[in-house]
Enzyme design. Sequence first.
Site, PDB file in Angstrom:
ATOM      1  N   ASP A  32       0.829  -1.202   0.000  1.00 50.62           N
ATOM      2  CA  ASP A  32       0.000   0.000   0.000  1.00 50.62           C
ATOM      3  C   ASP A  32       0.867   1.257   0.000  1.00 50.62           C
ATOM      4  OD1 ASP A  32      -2.701   1.193   0.321  1.00 50.62           O
ATOM      5  OD2 ASP A  32      -1.873   1.889   2.226  1.00 50.62           O
ATOM      6  N   GLU A  67       1.044  -0.461  -5.193  1.00 49.97           N
ATOM      7  CA  GLU A  67      -0.118   0.424  -5.231  1.00 49.97           C
ATOM      8  C   GLU A  67       0.414   1.822  -5.548  1.00 49.97           C
ATOM      9  OE1 GLU A  67      -3.044   3.294  -3.684  1.00 49.97           O
ATOM     10  OE2 GLU A  67      -1.271   2.772  -2.539  1.00 49.97           O
ATOM     11  N   ASP A 106     -11.098   1.744  -1.329  1.00 49.61           N
ATOM     12  CA  ASP A 106     -11.269   3.178  -1.060  1.00 49.61           C
ATOM     13  C   ASP A 106     -12.244   3.847  -2.026  1.00 49.61           C
ATOM     14  OD1 ASP A 106      -9.653   3.457   1.180  1.00 49.61           O
ATOM     15  OD2 ASP A 106      -7.839   3.818   0.009  1.00 49.61           O
TER      16      ASP A 106
END
Length: 515
Positions: free
Chosen positions: A297, A344, A398
């Site tokens: 992430d 990501e 998200d």
Amino acid sequence: MFPVRCSGILLHVTSLPSPHGIGDLGAEAVDFVEALGRARQGIWQVLPLGPTGYGDSPYQCFSAFAGNPLLVDLRELAYLGWLTPADFHEAPDFDAASVNFGRVVPWKLDRLRRAFARFRETATAEQMAEQATFRDANRLWLDDYALFMALKHEHYQVEWTRWPAELALREPAALGAARERLAAEIDYHVFGQWCFARQWTALRAHANARGVRIIGDLPIFVAHDSADVWAGRELFLLEANGWPRVVAGVPPDYFSATGQLWGNPLYDWARLAELGYEWWLQRLAQATRLFDYVRIDHFRGFVANWEIPREAPTAASGRWAPGPGAALFATATSRLGLIPLIAEDLGVITPQVESLRDEFAYPGMRILQFAFGTDPKAPDYLPHNFIPGCAVYTGTHDNDTTVGWFHSAAGEGTTRTAEQIAAERQRVLRYLGTDGSEIHWDLIRLALSSVAKLAVFPMQDVLGLGSSARMNMPGTTAGNWQWRLPPTQFTLDHEARLAELSAAYERQLFPAATG
């Protein structure tokens, strides 16, 4: 990195059906793996599996290494004789469509404590030996984690900076006394981790045997109130009292005009480099033991992270501060070999971020919901501009659901204006050659048909759900992480449609793993 053209579903374990208010590692998880196989989906992607703290966010955990005891399947503990039918009487009225953490947490953890008490009374020599082997193999993180959680229990769950100074500062005599005083509580937390590990290992083995691989999620940052920061203060930019000097977040973006203020402490990358990045190497090694692939992430934070003064009211006043760059990943590759990471690479992406990603051949991410707007990066997310090695998503945890995004209005979890939304919607319809009546399937088909080696879509998109099924709204702290999949909602018709599309675009299961 992916040996076959593959596709799969993003569904966090907590979102699975189960009788105890939250998805777990039991029968419904096994059933989901079987459904993925029937649907020709070789990938199951999950969110971080750590023990959640404030806000119940899987990105704010008490440990970067531990598993979440809320995911332990209580039915297996009953099968082993550590819970009885009476332990399940008078359970709260759990919601099949939403996780009510206020009800789930105390009820499930109380049952885990009951199971621990019976384990201590009735465990076989083989079971005791198995747990002892687990404890020895994981001492690098487990000892500190179990002590940290025992101390939190003793101090009514307050953050570690509010403990007595001798404990917050880890004075050896105070820690030694705590280990003696809290020995039973420490053993309880070890038991919870052992239960999680044995169930997760069995579930992953079952998935691999069915041709399904699991993508885990590794947040770049850790929570301030965590065993990692308490036990490794020198690795973070902290004040003498343990509070962060600066905190993490991102500048103003698609989701928020003032940016996102995450609040995590930032790493002291210079000190980590002096120590050979050992803590990060242990963390990456743990991730590769748990998962087949790992989405890392906020990859851009390894080049530079958004550093915000701790007292700042929003993220807008931050600045970019350098990260470790290639040094961390070169060290990790040298020590651990090829690490199956997915970068990501979303947000403010610079040529330096792309260069770091490409230097180690990590697949980047393409988000179809970002492909039709006015952002300078939008053209990169259009499938005709993809590179084969990338991973394409209709959306992430998200994002709004695809149906919610397509029908959204200004001010609903986005910084787009009404005019921008209308123009974006028209570009979507022109590009897809569709009327938008099944926009979720349109984007799933688009992802599957692309040259991207991996295509992933949230379960909410497969089901065509609206914004009420959204998993997370960045920049907010209430109402997130609660969505659940009711038992009969993912049907054989969904499986068949996915299987047909995946076959048409040559998406495959993985070779079945044995042993």
